[in-house]
Design a protein around this motif. Structure first.
Motif: not given
Length: 149
Positions: A42-44, A47-48, A84-85, A88
């Protein structure tokens, strides 16, 4: 498969034009593989990238500007990615006690756990790329560094 076959283009103006198209096409191909790899977490890929940067500085927090300058894609909206992170639970944002205008960003245990799972998959993810021998990968790295240099 050759670049010409992949993009259905028979000719290029010269080898330099072909090189640029080949780098862009290959970059997109790798990006799409990465997207599929990270989707299950569930990350891009962007984001990684932020999580890896934060893990590298852990336990020391970072400021947004420092994260931004280390990102692979300089056009990414780091503010949006961090938010976003944070939503989450993969990182935290805190006002710095010594400088109220500074926001410290750090990875959470949950963020570290996601990276640990991804790390366990990395070797198998790299397997299709091992059509290149180690020395060929080193040569390619050298050539790409030279190109950017």
């Amino acid at each position: 498969m050759s670049l010409e076959q992949d993009i259905k283009q028979e000719r290029f103006t010269n080898e330099y034009e072909k090189m640029v198209v080949n780098i862009l096409f290959t970059s997109s191909w790798i990006y799409n593989m990465n997207s599929a790899r990270f989707k299950q977490h569930s990350i891009t890929p962007e984001q990684y990238n932020v999580l890896r940067i934060l893990r590298g500085s852990n336990p020391k927090p970072m400021m947004l500007a420092d994260i931004t300058c280390r990102m692979i894609d300089k056009n990414s909206n780091a503010t949006r990615l961090v938010e976003k992170l944070r939503q989450k639970g993969l990182l935290r944002r805190e006002i710095c006690e010594s400088n109220r205008r500074q926001v410290d960003i750090s990875i959470t245990e949950k963020g570290l756990a996601v990276l640990k799972k991804i790390d366990l998959e990395t070797e198998s993810w790299l397997e299709p790329l091992k059509v290149l021998q180690k020395n060929e990968a080193q040569d390619l790295n050298h050539l790409l560094d030279k190109l950017r240099g």
